[in-house]
Design a protein around this motif. Structure first.
Motif, mmCIF file in Angstrom:
data_model
loop_
_atom_site.group_PDB
_atom_site.id
_atom_site.type_symbol
_atom_site.label_atom_id
_atom_site.label_comp_id
_atom_site.label_asym_id
_atom_site.label_seq_id
_atom_site.Cartn_x
_atom_site.Cartn_y
_atom_site.Cartn_z
ATOM 1 N N VAL B 128 11.143 0.859 -2.487
ATOM 2 C CA VAL B 128 10.079 1.727 -2.996
ATOM 3 C C VAL B 128 8.886 0.883 -3.420
ATOM 4 O O VAL B 128 7.730 1.216 -3.138
ATOM 5 C CB VAL B 128 10.586 2.578 -4.182
ATOM 6 C CG1 VAL B 128 9.453 3.404 -4.769
ATOM 7 C CG2 VAL B 128 11.708 3.478 -3.740
ATOM 8 N N MET B 131 6.929 -0.281 -0.550
ATOM 9 C CA MET B 131 6.150 0.844 -0.031
ATOM 10 C C MET B 131 4.861 0.996 -0.842
ATOM 11 O O MET B 131 3.786 1.215 -0.275
ATOM 12 C CB MET B 131 7.003 2.110 -0.162
ATOM 13 C CG MET B 131 6.506 3.283 0.608
ATOM 14 S SD MET B 131 7.884 4.455 0.757
ATOM 15 C CE MET B 131 7.050 5.961 0.411
ATOM 16 N N VAL B 132 4.989 0.869 -2.158
ATOM 17 C CA VAL B 132 3.799 0.941 -3.000
ATOM 18 C C VAL B 132 2.813 -0.165 -2.610
ATOM 19 O O VAL B 132 1.617 0.079 -2.448
ATOM 20 C CB VAL B 132 4.173 0.815 -4.496
ATOM 21 C CG1 VAL B 132 2.940 0.617 -5.358
ATOM 22 C CG2 VAL B 132 4.940 2.036 -4.943
ATOM 23 N N LEU B 133 3.341 -1.366 -2.417
ATOM 24 C CA LEU B 133 2.453 -2.484 -2.067
ATOM 25 C C LEU B 133 1.760 -2.238 -0.730
ATOM 26 O O LEU B 133 0.587 -2.554 -0.561
ATOM 27 C CB LEU B 133 3.252 -3.789 -1.997
ATOM 28 C CG LEU B 133 3.696 -4.349 -3.334
ATOM 29 C CD1 LEU B 133 4.438 -5.666 -3.139
ATOM 30 C CD2 LEU B 133 2.516 -4.550 -4.265
ATOM 31 N N ILE C 15 6.943 9.269 -4.169
ATOM 32 C CA ILE C 15 7.298 8.932 -2.788
ATOM 33 C C ILE C 15 6.840 10.024 -1.834
ATOM 34 O O ILE C 15 6.231 9.754 -0.791
ATOM 35 C CB ILE C 15 8.825 8.714 -2.668
ATOM 36 C CG1 ILE C 15 9.203 7.447 -3.421
ATOM 37 C CG2 ILE C 15 9.239 8.604 -1.208
ATOM 38 C CD1 ILE C 15 10.649 7.082 -3.297
ATOM 39 N N MET C 18 3.124 9.848 -1.452
ATOM 40 C CA MET C 18 2.715 8.673 -0.677
ATOM 41 C C MET C 18 2.890 8.929 0.807
ATOM 42 O O MET C 18 2.026 8.616 1.623
ATOM 43 C CB MET C 18 3.566 7.458 -1.080
ATOM 44 C CG MET C 18 2.930 6.582 -2.127
ATOM 45 S SD MET C 18 3.778 5.001 -2.249
ATOM 46 C CE MET C 18 5.127 5.383 -3.321
ATOM 47 N N ILE C 23 0.780 7.794 4.259
ATOM 48 C CA ILE C 23 1.416 7.200 5.433
ATOM 49 C C ILE C 23 1.333 8.121 6.652
ATOM 50 O O ILE C 23 0.928 7.684 7.739
ATOM 51 C CB ILE C 23 2.882 6.826 5.106
ATOM 52 C CG1 ILE C 23 2.874 5.729 4.040
ATOM 53 C CG2 ILE C 23 3.608 6.344 6.355
ATOM 54 C CD1 ILE C 23 4.220 5.322 3.543
ATOM 55 N N ARG C 309 -3.870 -12.002 1.503
ATOM 56 C CA ARG C 309 -2.552 -12.334 0.963
ATOM 57 C C ARG C 309 -2.102 -13.703 1.468
ATOM 58 O O ARG C 309 -1.561 -14.513 0.725
ATOM 59 C CB ARG C 309 -1.527 -11.284 1.401
ATOM 60 C CG ARG C 309 -1.799 -9.949 0.800
ATOM 61 C CD ARG C 309 -0.647 -9.496 -0.075
ATOM 62 N NE ARG C 309 -1.096 -8.356 -0.856
ATOM 63 C CZ ARG C 309 -0.543 -7.164 -0.806
ATOM 64 N NH1 ARG C 309 0.504 -6.964 -0.051
ATOM 65 N NH2 ARG C 309 -1.013 -6.188 -1.535
#
Lengths: 377, 297, 318
Positions: B128, B131-133, C15, C18, C23, C309
């Motif tokens: 999870v 996924m946030v990242l 979730i 999101m 997504i 990154r």
């Protein structure tokens, strides 16, 4: 050469006076410690020597040259900071090289890429490498050269910081509480290493600390500072045995010196509790503070006119010694007495004990806190 | 040495003052235009506030007001007429409704999730969090088009929902709050459990109060972003004036530059822009701290 | 540990949202970009890479890439450097830093759309104070300074300023002229962004330990420049990386100023990607091509952030 003279140095921040007309002469090759409780101005004094801070009045002389107007970078001193102040983005090797590169390369040679075209650069680079290698061998950090400060332990960083100071062979080293960020065991170990380093380098060290034990163990001379004043500047033994004032006597020595209230009569005979001192005070008919160090007192079975009694409040066992914190019977004082374990192991908290003076040693101070001498030796 | 330093300081101020003048230029223009009469604006005269002569305004008379009503000082006229022409309070209220709803829903969704990610151990937590990242990388403006298609298919274009829905999930909020909760000692939560609190009670009664500083920073970040957002409302609100947010109102006021009166137009723009700027100037320390904190992650 | 199932209720809403809001749209945009679907159509056909083919070959979209790239390449470095300079200047001031900080930060807080309109008037050829300031300066000090007459190779008769003065005050129509519009929009972008960068840099500067500067001084770094090179710049590395990334992502998304001031013109010189998506997909209802632009746009952003990154891991970490 590496003599440093401070003449009539005063410093004030706004209206607060932090340094009060200090005079110090530091000899070549000496390990001089500036010691005092925090806030006494010792770090400020070190920064004034370094040139990081400007004194309000007075002169700083390095090798007999007045450097009041000389910038820190041109005084040819090296400094080890309390936080080490290593450049975190550079490797250990680059950290050690930095002072050399900045001094040896000229502006053109420091330019990236085109700087390499300078004919003399190669030679200079070679000598820099040699110096860095030599220094890192001395300090046993050769295998750390490619790491960054973030990957080192506290002790290793400490060495690198020393190395950065050593590498360019300065007139004198200035150290601002360099051991205070280390853990206790390592600190004790580094004391001896620093002393050895000083012996082999034979350069002037000016070392700032609040820890009187460091000052006593390492320095050739120590300068005790309290509230911006220099109280005493002498060898550690002399400062310990012969403090110039009550504050110095109380600051130096652990456990602290015991202070008794007493008086001297018209003949100069000093008495406190029921004890009379054999030697006579040079100041008669006055109230005095009598200072006796814990190791000059002893627990005894005797009871006579050279002893006094008290009740053990707390027994501090250090293994090699036991220190007894004793409340004196008349309630005036709490004192500390050293005892040897083999003789005193049976004495417990709450027991009543007699205390006698082991030697004739005692220090007299008047009401102003200044030292009073005995008339006869 | 002292004199040299003062000269250096002087130079710095000289450079910064020139910079400040350039930065303030449009603010000056905006305020000045909202105070002056049309003639003064067109002749670029009258300095900041103009002469403020009482006069009768022809556009006002043409609109159908009596000549008496239309006679006043330019600044009064500009602001009065701005409010007559457009429902400015309505726009401001829409702005408040939208930004507050967004912020509240964001907190309701993000806070428990952040707490779970920081302090609870469960199967799949790492997944999870990654996924946030990943979602942190997706700019919502960038995916505006597919979102618009989805909302259009759902028949939600031209509603409050369209303004609010895409912003209900703030991955950034989750991330920020999680980082903050990581610094809260476990003992605090264990103590709360010992006191008999359930996990829900812990989130709202223990974690929420401790998170106030981070939450405030996030509030500033969120409110500023959505109050000023123009792109998204422009996409999903096509004509319904009742749903206009302040930036859409501003766009409406602008109209055609060469036909309209500029004074009232600038007056309405000033009115809509001012609340946030005033809030910023009053609490600028908090604002700058908030932006730095949310900025630095 | 505890066996509570609370975490499911805690993370489920986040979730689900999101997936639906962030997504799924990625895949939707990807899917639509391979079709000829337009909003409102009942059916669609797969057209393969046709939309992308158009994007890289039609003049409009090539211009779009150019405009976006120009905007980003101009605004990011200048606003970052200005932010750094402003932060360092403010940091070295003895007094007054707070006032400048507030002023420079105002554009970040103010509604950009409103400020764009304010700039439009400020730069207006007949109503704006900029051009009237220039016109009043003909033959004076302003002409000397802004016309670059102080540079040895500039002929004082031929400078842009002198020419404009001679031709009946023919100063640029900043936003309406092909050769100035993009630069003017960039200027507004810089004006808006640098205060934000300044604040981040100020935070970065205060976190540099003072002892490092003193160590540099002791090591022989005499000039401000040497100290900047040895301490300030490397220590600001993480801040710089962050500032550059966030500014890049923000400038990529420029829309407000373009929509209100130029509408992508004149002749598509300011036709940036976000405006293109809006114009094609919403105004002209060409959903599929809009989706293709979206995919390219998201691609740019993802590449950039991954690059950031990567660099963080490799270089700036210590």
């Amino acid at each position: 050469m590496g003599t440093i003279s401070l003449k009539n140095i005063s410093k004030s921040f706004g209206s607060t006076q932090v340094l009060n007309n200090l005079n110090v002469d530091i000899n070549d090759g000496e390990f001089l410690t500036l010691v005092g409780p925090s806030g006494c101005g010792k770090s400020t004094l070190l920064r004034i020597i370094a040139g990081l801070e400007q004194q309000t009045s007075g002169d700083v002389l390095i090798d007999n040259k007045n450097v009041n107007r000389v910038r820190a970078s041109e005084r040819d001193l090296a400094m080890v900071f309390q936080s080490y102040a290593l450049y975190p983005h550079l490797t250990v090797r680059r950290n050690l090289e930095t002072p050399l590169r900045l001094r040896d390369y000229n502006a053109f040679e420091r330019l990236p890429l085109i700087g390499n075209f300078s004919p003399s650069k190669k030679e200079k680079t070679e000598s820099i490498n040699q110096l860095v290698n030599k220094t890192s061998e001395t300090l046993k950090i050769s295998e750390l050269l490619d790491r960054k400060p973030g990957q080192l332990s506290g002790g290793q960083r400490q060495r690198v910081a020393l190395g950065r100071a050593m590498v360019r062979e300065p007139v004198a080293f200035l150290m601002d509480e360099p051991l205070s960020n280390l853990d206790a065991a390592l600190r004790v170990h580094m004391r001896s290493e620093l002393s050895e380093l000083h012996n082999s380098l034979k350069t002037t060290f000016v070392y700032v600390t609040h820890d009187q034990a460091e000052a006593l163990t390492m320095s050739s001379r120590m300068a005790v500072m309290i509230d911006g004043n220099l109280l005493q500047l002498d060898t550690p033994q002399e400062v310990y045995d012969n403090p110039s004032s009550l504050s110095v006597a109380q600051f130096v020595g652990s456990p602290k010196i015991n202070i008794f209230k007493g008086t001297s009569d018209s003949s100069g005979t000093v008495s406190f509790l029921n004890v009379n001192l054999k030697r006579k005070s040079s100041e008669s008919n006055t109230d005095l503070h009598i200072g006796i160090r814990p190791e000059h007192l002893e627990i005894t079975n005797e009871s006579n006119d050279n002893t006094f009694s008290g009740i053990v409040a707390y027994r501090e066992n250090l293994g090699s010694d036991i220190f007894f914190h004793v409340n004196i019977e008349d309630g005036s004082n709490k004192i500390i007495v050293r005892g040897l374990p083999q003789f005193t192991h049976q004495i417990s908290n709450g027991s009543s004990v007699n205390i006698k003076r082991v030697s004739d040693k005692a220090l007299l101070f008047n009401q102003a806190g200044m030292r009073v001498q005995f008339t006869n030796a | 040495m002292e004199a040299k330093q003062y000269i250096g300081e002087g130079w710095k101020h000289a450079i910064l003052i020139i910079g400040a003048i350039v930065v303030m230029l449009p603010f000056y223009m905006m305020v000045s235009m909202s105070l002056k009469s049309q003639q003064e604006i067109q002749s670029i005269s009258g300095g900041l506030i103009g002469a403020q002569e009482t006069q009768t305004f022809p556009v006002c008379v043409k609109t159908g007001y009596s000549e008496e009503t239309c006679t006043m000082k330019p600044y009064q006229y500009n602001y009065w007429f701005a409010f007559e022409k457009a429902p400015i309070p309505r726009y401001l209220m829409n702005g408040v409704i939208v930004t507050l709803s967004i912020f509240i829903i964001q907190v309701l969704v993000a806070l428990p999730c952040a707490y779970a990610l920081a302090k609870l151990r469960f199967y799949g937590r790492e997944f999870v969090f990654s996924m946030v990242l990943f979602c942190l990388l997706i700019p919502v403006h960038g995916i505006a088009l597919p979102l618009y298609v989805m909302l259009a298919q759902a028949g939600l274009v031209d509603t409050y929902s369209a303004l609010i829905l895409p912003w209900t999930i703030s991955v950034f909020g989750i991330f920020l709050m999680r980082q903050f909760f990581m610094t809260v000692p476990d003992e605090l939560i264990d103590a709360a459990r010992m006191d008999g609190m359930g996990e829900y009670a812990i989130v709202w009664k223990v974690m929420l109060p401790t998170a106030i500083p981070a939450l405030l920073a996030f509030a500033i970040f969120s409110v500023v972003a959505h109050w000023n957002d123009y792109f998204w409302p422009r996409m999903v609100i096509t004509g319904n004036r009742d749903l206009f947010t302040p930036p859409l109102g501003i766009r409406e006021f602008r109209g055609g530059i060469d036909s309209d009166e500029f004074g009232p137009m600038m007056a309405s723009i000033v009115t809509v822009t001012v609340p946030l700027i005033v809030a910023f100037i009053i609490a600028q320390k908090r604002f700058i701290e908030g932006i730095t904190l949310t900025g630095m992650k | 540990m505890h066996n509570s199932k609370a975490h499911i209720w805690f993370i489920a809403p986040a979730i689900i949202l999101m997936i639906i809001i962030l997504i799924f749209p990625l895949f939707l945009a990807g899917g639509i970009s391979f079709t000829d679907y337009n909003l409102g159509n009942k059916t669609f056909e797969w057209v393969g890479l046709e939309n992308y083919d158009k994007m890289f070959n039609r003049k409009t979209y090539v211009k779009m890439i150019w405009a976006t790239a120009t905007y980003v390449i101009v605004v990011v470095p200048i606003s970052v450097v200005l932010g750094l300079c402003a932060a360092m200047l403010l940091n070295s001031l003895r007094f007054g830093a707070d006032i400048y900080k507030t002023i420079f930060f105002l554009p970040v807080m103010a509604t950009l759309l409103a400020m764009a309109i304010a700039w439009e008037f400020t730069l207006h050829p007949t109503l704006g104070i900029v051009n009237s300031f220039l016109a009043n300066g003909c033959g004076g000090v302003r002409e000397f300074i802004l016309g670059f007459h102080w540079l040895p190779w500039v002929d004082s008769q031929e400078s842009w300023y002198a020419v404009a003065c001679a031709n009946n005050m023919d100063f640029p129509y900043w936003l309406k002229q092909k050769n100035t519009a993009i630069w003017t929009v960039c200027f507004i972008g810089i004006w808006q962004a640098f205060g934000f960068n300044m604040v981040l840099y100020l935070a970065g500067l205060t976190s540099i330990p003072r002892e490092l500067y003193q160590a540099a001084e002791m090591d022989g770094a005499k000039s401000t420049w040497e100290q900047f090179k040895l301490v300030t710049w490397p220590m600001l590395g993480p801040t710089t990386l962050f500032v550059v990334t966030i500014t890049t992502i923000r400038t990529f998304q420029v829309f407000d100023t373009i929509e209100i001031l130029t509408k992508g013109g004149p002749s598509k010189t300011t036709y940036v990607m976000m405006y293109a998506i809006f114009e094609k997909a919403i105004q002209q209802n060409l959903t599929s091509i809009g989706a293709a632009i979206t995919v390219v746009f998201i691609g740019f952003i993802l590449v950039l952030t991954f690059f950031q990154r990567y660099v963080i891991e490799k270089r700036v970490h210590y």
